[in-house]
Design a protein around this motif. Structure first.
Motif, short mmCIF file in Angstrom:
data_model
loop_
_atom_site.label_atom_id
_atom_site.label_comp_id
_atom_site.label_asym_id
_atom_site.label_seq_id
_atom_site.Cartn_x
_atom_site.Cartn_y
_atom_site.Cartn_z
N MET A 1 0.84 -1.19 0.00
CA MET A 1 0.00 0.00 0.00
C MET A 1 0.88 1.24 0.00
O MET A 1 1.81 1.37 0.78
N VAL A 2 0.63 2.21 -0.92
CA VAL A 2 1.44 3.40 -1.03
C VAL A 2 1.02 4.39 0.05
O VAL A 2 -0.17 4.67 0.23
N SER A 3 1.99 4.95 0.80
CA SER A 3 1.70 5.92 1.85
C SER A 3 1.80 7.32 1.27
O SER A 3 2.84 7.72 0.77
N LEU A 4 0.70 8.05 1.29
CA LEU A 4 0.69 9.42 0.80
C LEU A 4 1.28 10.36 1.83
O LEU A 4 1.14 10.14 3.03
N PRO A 5 1.96 11.43 1.38
CA PRO A 5 2.37 12.45 2.33
C PRO A 5 1.17 13.00 3.07
O PRO A 5 0.05 13.01 2.55
N ARG A 6 1.41 13.54 4.26
CA ARG A 6 0.31 13.95 5.11
C ARG A 6 -0.55 15.04 4.46
O ARG A 6 -1.76 15.00 4.54
N THR A 7 0.06 16.03 3.83
CA THR A 7 -0.74 17.06 3.19
C THR A 7 -1.58 16.47 2.07
O THR A 7 -2.73 16.83 1.87
N ASN A 46 7.50 11.93 11.74
CA ASN A 46 6.08 11.60 11.56
C ASN A 46 5.75 11.19 10.14
O ASN A 46 4.61 11.25 9.70
N GLY A 47 6.77 10.74 9.40
CA GLY A 47 6.54 10.22 8.06
C GLY A 47 6.77 11.26 6.99
O GLY A 47 7.27 12.36 7.25
N PRO A 48 6.39 10.94 5.73
CA PRO A 48 6.54 11.92 4.66
C PRO A 48 5.55 13.06 4.82
O PRO A 48 4.37 12.84 5.12
N VAL A 49 6.02 14.29 4.66
CA VAL A 49 5.18 15.47 4.83
C VAL A 49 5.35 16.37 3.61
O VAL A 49 6.48 16.72 3.24
#
Length: 335
Positions: A1-7, A46-49
């Motif tokens: 599953m691809v993780s999208l940046p938070r924004t 906190n991950g990609p932002v």
């Protein structure tokens, strides 16, 4: 599953909500505006932002981050600090001569959990830079912070994180060249100070520096080689007393009572006292202090812990200069 940046995830959520409202007959909210100059994605604790490519209104939730951001050539619209304190407690985190009293605070204290979210929103930042610590206070409020602006949390494990923190902030602000120049300036200051100290007849490698913080009227703290000031005097090439090499457990200091003050002895002793202990003594020639060899040799110096404990490059330069002045005879011993 691809993780999208938070924004990006936020935009998807807003778009989906808009579609549902449209189906129900309610007006669809306008799509969020693309930041001027576009965006880019950074990796954080906190991950990609997804952040503005060129942020113009930066808020910081950690005072060493204020130091890093300003050192890299940026201003801030809000910061942590100490309302009512001298320069709002910001002088050790700003260039020499800068007015800390002119900064907008979003807190009642420098504690990481003491963020006034309403005041932060009023500052209208387009980027928030906070910290992820073992306490995790700002990570716990991440949802509230992200509702205001893209939020980047950077790892902070203790005062020894000061070097890496500048590099991480530079990565967020795309300012690696500026960070490189700051490092070069620090290294030049260290080399110059060491040259002056050696010219005064002091061999750093053969000189044990003791770093003692006056925590209260009943407690002292011995700063180890892992602490912020310990790292700076190590850069200068000084030896440390055997009892100050390693902390106890995760701490980078060793707490002691005044009955164990003998562990604070060294060829030279730097006694740190700051605004957290305003009643700290200013001289150290009497009482239990008189038993130290450094006192008898007139090699004990009082320094400002507000700077020596600030864990940033401005403060590191202050430590370098304080040590140089003491060991070349420019500064008077605290006797």
């Amino acid at each position: 599953m691809v993780s999208l940046p938070r924004t990006a995830r936020t935009l998807v959520t807003v778009a989906a909500l808009g579609s549902l409202l449209a189906c129900g007959g309610s007006p669809q909210p306008p799509a969020p505006e693309e930041p001027e100059g576009g965006t880019r994605t950074v990796e954080a604790a906190n991950g990609p932002v997804e952040i503005p490519a060129t942020p113009h209104r930066i808020a910081v939730l950690w005072r060493p981050t204020l130091a890093a951001v300003t050192l890299l050539g940026h201003d801030v619209v809000a910061t942590m600090g100490t309302p009512g304190g001298e320069d709002q407690g910001l002088a050790p985190f700003l260039p020499e001569g800068a007015d800390g009293g002119g900064h907008a605070l979003v807190t009642n204290s420098p504690s990481e959990e003491d963020v006034d979210v309403e005041e932060l929103a009023n500052a209208a930042p387009d980027l928030i830079i906070g910290v992820s610590t073992p306490v995790g206070a700002q990570a716990d409020m991440l949802e509230s912070l992200e509702a205001i602006a893209p939020t980047v949390l950077l790892e902070w494990e203790g005062t020894g994180s000061w070097r890496g923190h500048l590099d991480e902030v530079a990565g967020v602000l795309d300012a690696s060249e500026e960070a490189g120049r700051a490092l070069e300036a620090y290294e030049e200051a260290v080399a110059s100070a060491r040259g002056d100290i050696e010219a005064a007849g002091v061999d750093p490698a053969a000189t044990e520096l003791s770093l003692v913080r006056l925590q209260s009227g009943s407690e002292i703290r011995l700063e180890t080689a892992e602490s912020f000031p310990g790292q700076v005097v190590d850069d200068l090439g000084f030896a440390r007393p055997e009892g100050q090499l390693e902390g106890e457990g995760p701490s980078d200091y060793i707490a002691q009572s005044y009955e164990n003050l003998d562990r604070a002895d060294g060829d030279a002793v730097f006694v740190m006292a700051g605004s957290g202990y305003p009643d700290a003594p200013r001289t150290f020639s009497e009482g239990v202090w008189s038993n130290l060899d450094a006192v008898r040799e007139e090699a004990v110096y009082r320094v400002d812990h507000d700077h020596w404990g600030a864990a940033n490059h401005y403060a590191a330069l202050r430590i370098v200069e304080d040590v140089r002045a003491a060991l070349t005879g420019e500064a008077e011993p605290a006797l």
